[in-house]
Design an enzyme around this catalytic site. Structure first.
Site, short mmCIF file in Angstrom:
data_model
loop_
_atom_site.label_atom_id
_atom_site.label_comp_id
_atom_site.label_asym_id
_atom_site.label_seq_id
_atom_site.Cartn_x
_atom_site.Cartn_y
_atom_site.Cartn_z
N ASN A 88 45.36 37.32 43.64
CA ASN A 88 45.51 38.75 43.88
C ASN A 88 44.19 39.42 44.10
O ASN A 88 43.16 39.02 43.57
CB ASN A 88 46.26 39.43 42.73
CG ASN A 88 45.32 39.97 41.67
OD1 ASN A 88 44.75 41.07 41.81
ND2 ASN A 88 45.10 39.19 40.62
N GLY A 121 42.45 45.35 43.90
CA GLY A 121 41.35 46.30 44.11
C GLY A 121 41.36 47.42 43.09
O GLY A 121 40.95 48.54 43.38
N CYS A 131 36.36 41.73 36.74
CA CYS A 131 37.24 41.64 37.91
C CYS A 131 36.49 40.95 39.03
O CYS A 131 35.42 41.40 39.45
CB CYS A 131 37.68 43.02 38.36
SG CYS A 131 38.85 42.94 39.70
N LYS A 154 36.19 41.87 27.82
CA LYS A 154 36.90 40.87 28.62
C LYS A 154 35.93 40.20 29.56
O LYS A 154 35.37 40.85 30.46
CB LYS A 154 38.06 41.50 29.39
CG LYS A 154 38.92 40.49 30.13
CD LYS A 154 40.21 41.11 30.63
CE LYS A 154 41.06 40.10 31.36
NZ LYS A 154 42.26 40.75 31.94
N THR A 187 40.60 36.52 36.02
CA THR A 187 40.94 35.57 37.09
C THR A 187 39.70 34.85 37.64
O THR A 187 38.57 35.29 37.43
CB THR A 187 41.65 36.30 38.24
OG1 THR A 187 40.82 37.39 38.65
CG2 THR A 187 42.99 36.83 37.80
N GLY A 202 47.52 32.35 36.66
CA GLY A 202 48.67 31.45 36.49
C GLY A 202 48.27 30.08 35.98
O GLY A 202 47.09 29.84 35.67
N GLY A 229 45.11 33.55 30.44
CA GLY A 229 44.89 32.69 31.59
C GLY A 229 45.96 31.64 31.66
O GLY A 229 45.90 30.62 30.98
#
Ligand SMILES: Cc1cc2nc3c(=O)[nH]c(=O)nc-3n(C[C@H](O)[C@H](O)[C@H](O)COP(=O)(O)OP(=O)(O)OC[C@H]3O[C@@H](n4cnc5c(N)ncnc54)[C@H](O)[C@@H]3O)c2cc1C
Ligand SMILES: Cc1cc2nc3c(=O)[nH]c(=O)nc-3n(C[C@H](O)[C@H](O)[C@H](O)COP(=O)(O)OP(=O)(O)OC[C@H]3O[C@@H](n4cnc5c(N)ncnc54)[C@H](O)[C@@H]3O)c2cc1C
Ligand SMILES: Cc1cc2nc3c(=O)[nH]c(=O)nc-3n(C[C@H](O)[C@H](O)[C@H](O)COP(=O)(O)O)c2cc1C
Ligand SMILES: Cc1cc2nc3c(=O)[nH]c(=O)nc-3n(C[C@H](O)[C@H](O)[C@H](O)COP(=O)(O)O)c2cc1C
Ligand code: FES
Ligand code: FES
Lengths: 259, 304, 304, 259
Positions: free
Chosen positions: B70, B73, B129, B164, B192, B216, B242
């Site tokens: 993904n 944004g 991110c 994070k 991610t 995933g 995760g």
């Protein structure tokens, strides 16, 4: 998970609406939608106006940039498809009233055809701003054994005024097992009220901003539901508990704004 | 059955698996729904100073059952609008962790103050991110810059602060150490993993933004490695995230050192009932292993 | 059909997909067998100064169809014994890339000289094994150390030098740039991604070594992102590796910027015929896209 | 991909050999092996000496550290299992000669039982250093309608000397469709020669260093083959082209050393 498929047929339905067909194998049921990607532009949700096994279709009305670009596509151009996503219309009603406004006919047509094919009776109330913009006039005529009633804002065909007026009369005068509708949300709000008064179950196909299409990103949040997976078809009963219906939507940033 | 409650830096969670940031997190009603469906708490979408539309579609790509890419944004309504949404989640009784992202320490601090005012129970700093330019990784990959952000936030608020961290670095534990030293109360790991999907027919990246973040099952072994390392090098609690999809996945993260968990992609692939399934299964796994509490199981795979 | 031959830094390969290092690479007969089964060339197991047994078993863990974790620990017969094996591969007509690993620049240089003497067509420097302590990542994550190694090797040999870089870093392209500047003739990307598997019943890491390297489909989007970035930042050819299992995967790597490919895990999951399948399929994909050569397709997804 | 299963039965077969049984579901065929993990120690290949659907078994001879540890396991202890891996014996022979030396009986027994069950005739030549070390003496007696012949190095049972002598005589005197063998490699080399002379197809189960078990790491390289996937069962014909057979193996580092 995307399929890249060329447009294999294009058909102008009205001066602002086009049907694009492509060969897309995944099984789909009436009411479901696909995310259609116009590479380099955007990816937008479109209901399947043709849900048959092989060749599927979407019927697009020019709204903004992406839909206008989609209207300009010619056969051979490749688009990306994923889905189908979302829930479906329940096909069991024996006496069905379909109320379609604007491009909404694209959403309800394939399901209504199925109901008819299964021996049910279909009545259609079709509305548009003007006669030329009536979507699927012939398609609905062919399936509407219960009659096709038309309304246009400018009176160039059928009743002059809103299709909601026509529909309100129909649910009052006749007996239906269900009403299906898709169109501008103000129209659907009115219809829900009429159907409730007449004690007929009603099902509305609702539109909201969509990004993921798979109940993850929350872009299509609609009360405690996600239009992409709990919808797009919502019963009138359920809609009663969703204050946003007819009132608020969320923009691309997730802000709640007037619908 | 084993007691599933767990405490992260003073925040008591009735159940260990929370909704991860960015999933069902833009609207208060969705946050409340996730909590009602069994989430032990909810982390909000990462909220910034101003409303942000995010990138154009396509914003996601799915890889079979094992992965998702993904690049949303960081769409978000902005901190001025967002409190109403949080109010709805709090009203439903949810433990709410407010996630924020900013371009520098001052922005983070300002956001933290405003987020605190909404009544959230803790803050999660999105320092990770992998695809939003100017945010996330650029800040989160430099231990020094990261430490400054954490310090500024700690000064600005009294809430527990969860940092994070990103896996897109040489050594995620180094970032965790920097966060701990700067005063963070917990570490959330991982965000991610930077990745890309190309459409071979169209010969272009699939996502409108190009790069995206992989999530995933595919990143579960990567997240586990990060949590393991962090557990060996920091003392503050770890929130593992995760690829968690099953009770066993959750349990493995706990054994590696996580005291709580977050589920993201699994919510889309398994449905919101995944929280109930994970918690029920986790209860059974703890029982079978004769652990009476989560606490007892945390980090147990480290024992020789 | 499209011409499948490709050239990497002067080495002409009849077909673009090579056997990746560490797979079927300890014995000359296996290298020869891989070549006969259709590989466009073979990369040897990474060879060090002395024989090395590697880690005890378990050395691998499989995750469904989508991933594999390994910590072999660089077992290899050592550079003194290995030339016989290479001789067998060369005798079969294979293009052979000699992979080496060492603890510092001098060791790499010494290995490079000895490897050159075996008659290999190119050298691949394993600067990226994520789990062998003292080797690989520790060297491969620091652009300066990496550059020193490349320089020393370039001085020691006349062979084309492929620098194999790690994804376990903030920005793999930075490492590639450093390698290019130091004189590398090609970049191989990527090696495995640092990861961990825990057995929930036994409550311990599965692999005897603990951490391992993730390979297979799960890392394909990660490898693609690395190759994409590297392509935008270096001019030397790129050899793409990471999760390639199908012709489409190979094609995507080419579109992202790879001029040749390596297959590792797919050899185990699909069998050695995977080379034939990938090459046949790739020929069809190139034809459909009207590319007459691989060269024409390299990096084509970057065009706007 | 590993299953953690407790040992559910343990049985001493000889003073140096133990059978461990566990409930392990994956279908297996005679000749195949599993990788058995003794946590904290090592993971080693072991042929399935019982291949039936539910409860499987391995029969382990003490060789070095890990096998000795495996011998000490008691019911209830958990081990890791993956597999089965490798190829299998062809079960079609009507007249089968089985030649087992040392722990080799573990490898050939389940397949020979199947041949017998399918109506084939089974003759067994069983060898060991001494009488007490004869593996599966009863099990082979039960299946060997063609007779069980025994050889021990010290003459404490049957023929004094090598089982290869017994087998060489048998293939010369009688007619077999196939010979199966597992045991020390020098023994198997001799047998291949005898079988060739008698023009009987022979199949040997070969052992090599194993790590991955899935034809990836090359640890088990054996000529151009991998014992873990092309084997462990090799025909005499194929073995003729593998110079390593009986001569060389590879150590854990991949070095080719004298077998
Ligand atoms: C489940 C679902 C099914 C849909 N099915 C169809 C269909 O079959 N045929 C069809 O023509 N359209 C359909 N739509 C709407 C279609 O997706 C939008 O018209 C399209 O995204 C507009 O994109 P644009 O870039 O052209 O317009 P924009 O520039 O984004 O917007 C132009 C105008 O369209 C309005 N608009 C944009 N998106 C929506 C929306 N999601 N809902 C309501 N109004 C919107 C905006 O408010 C604006 O006034 C569907 C939407 C959803 C959510
Ligand atoms: C496909 C396959 C099936 C096997 N099936 C069985 C079985 O059913 N029953 C059984 O008892 N054993 C079997 N073995 C052999 C078994 O795996 C080894 O005996 C075991 O790995 C020895 O480990 P260790 O740590 O006890 O011995 P180590 O300390 O590693 O070695 C001790 C001695 O055993 C020898 N040895 C070790 N490994 C092997 C090997 N792979 N091949 C030949 N000699 C070896 C060594 O040369 C050394 O002399 C099989 C091996 C393979 C490859
Ligand atoms: C669609 C999507 C949006 C996300 N948005 C955010 C975000 O806004 N802030 C954040 O910290 N993490 C965000 N993440 C990362 C997740 O919180 C989580 O760290 C990651 O997805 C790994 O967990 P998973 O494998 O369970 O999904 C997002 C993930 C996805 C898939
Ligand atoms: C069992 C195994 C052993 C490996 N050994 C080496 C090695 O010795 N040297 C090296 O450079 N890479 C080694 N690798 C990494 C591969 O060459 C490759 O970079 C990685 O596996 C990603 O590709 P794949 O997904 O196609 O397997 C090994 C990988 C595996 C799975
Ligand atoms: S479109 Fe993302 S949740 Fe519905
Ligand atoms: S054991 Fe690894 S290739 Fe056979």
């Amino acid at each position: 998970m995307r399929t890249i498929a060329p447009v294999v047929e294009k058909r102008w339905e009205t001066p602002s609406t086009v049907t694009l067909r492509f060969d897309y194998a995944p099984l789909a049921r009436p009411g479901q939608f696909v995310m259609i990607w116009l590479p380099g532009d955007d990816e937008v949700p479109m209901s399947l106006s043709y849900t048959s096994e092989g060749r599927k279709g979407v019927t697009i009305k020019a709204m903004g940039e992406t839909s206008r670009h989609l209207l300009q596509l010619e056969p051979g151009t490749r688009v990306g498809l994923r889905g189908p996503y979302g829930n479906t219309f329940d096909l069991s009603p024996r006496r069905l009233l379909v109320v379609a406004g604007g491009s909404g006919g694209a959403v309800v047509a394939p399901g209504a055809e199925e109901v008819r094919r299964k021996g049910g009776s279909v009545t259609v109330a079709l509305g548009a701003t003007t006669a030329k913009e009536l979507l699927f006039r012939e398609r609905f005529t062919a399936m509407a054994d219960g009659g096709l009633e038309i309304a246009t804002d400018d009176g160039t065909a059928g009743h002059r005024g809103y299709v909601t007026d026509v529909a309100a009369r129909l649910v009052k005068e006749r007996s239906f097992d269900a009403v299906w509708t898709c169109g501008p949300e103000v129209m659907m709000v009115k219809l829900v009220r009429s159907a409730e008064e007449a004690k007929v179950p009603i099902f509305c196909s609702v539109e909201r901003e969509m990004k993921c299409g798979i109940a993850m990103c929350d872009a299509c949040a609609f009360g405690p539901y996600h239009v992409c997976s709990d919808g797009p078809v919502f019963s009138g009963e359920r809609l009663r508990d969703i204050p946003d219906f007819g009132q608020f939507k969320r923009d691309a940033s997730g802000r709640r704004v007037r619908a | 059955m084993a007691d599933l409650s767990t405490t992260v830096a003073g925040v008591v969670l009735p159940r260990p698996a929370l909704l991860a940031s960015g999933i069902w997190g833009e609207s208060g009603a969705s946050l409340a729904a996730a909590f009602r469906a069994g989430a032990g708490g909810v982390v909000t979408k990462s909220i910034g100073v101003k409303p942000r539309e995010g990138y154009p579609n396509p914003t996601i790509e799915q890889f079979g059952e094992w992965g998702m890419l993904n690049a949303m944004g960081l769409p978000n309504p902005g901190i001025e609008e967002y409190p109403k949404e949080i109010g709805q989640a709090l009203a439903a009784g949810a433990r709410v962790v407010g996630s924020i992202f900013g371009g520098d320490a001052d922005e983070f601090a300002a956001l933290a103050r405003k987020m605190e005012a909404t009544g959230v129970h803790a803050l999660e700093l999105n320092l990770s991110c992998p695809h939003a330019k100017g945010y996330g990784s650029e800040i989160g990959q430099d231990p020094q810059v990261l430490a400054e952000v954490v310090k500024a936030v700690k000064k600005a608020t009294t809430l527990p602060v969860w940092a994070k961290v990103t896996p897109n670095t040489q050594d995620t534990a180094l970032l965790a150490e920097a966060a701990e030293k700067a005063g963070a109360d917990a570490i959330t790991a991982i965000n991610t993993v930077r990745a890309l999907a190309i459409d071979p027919v169209l010969r272009r990246p699939v996502l409108a933004h190009g790069f995206g973040g992989l999530s995933g099952p595919a990143i579960r072994p990567i997240g586990l490695a990060c949590v393991w390392k962090i557990y060996e090098r920091v003392r503050i609690p770890i929130v593992g995230v995760g690829g968690i999809t099953t009770a066993q996945d959750a349990y493995e993260y706990i054994l590696a050192g996580a005291r709580a968990l977050e589920l993201g992609t699994a919510v889309a692939t398994k449905g919101i009932n995944v929280f109930r399934e994970v918690h029920e299964g986790l209860g059974r796994l703890l029982d079978e292993a004769h652990f009476a509490t989560i606490e007892e199981a945390v980090g147990q795979a480290h024992r020789k």
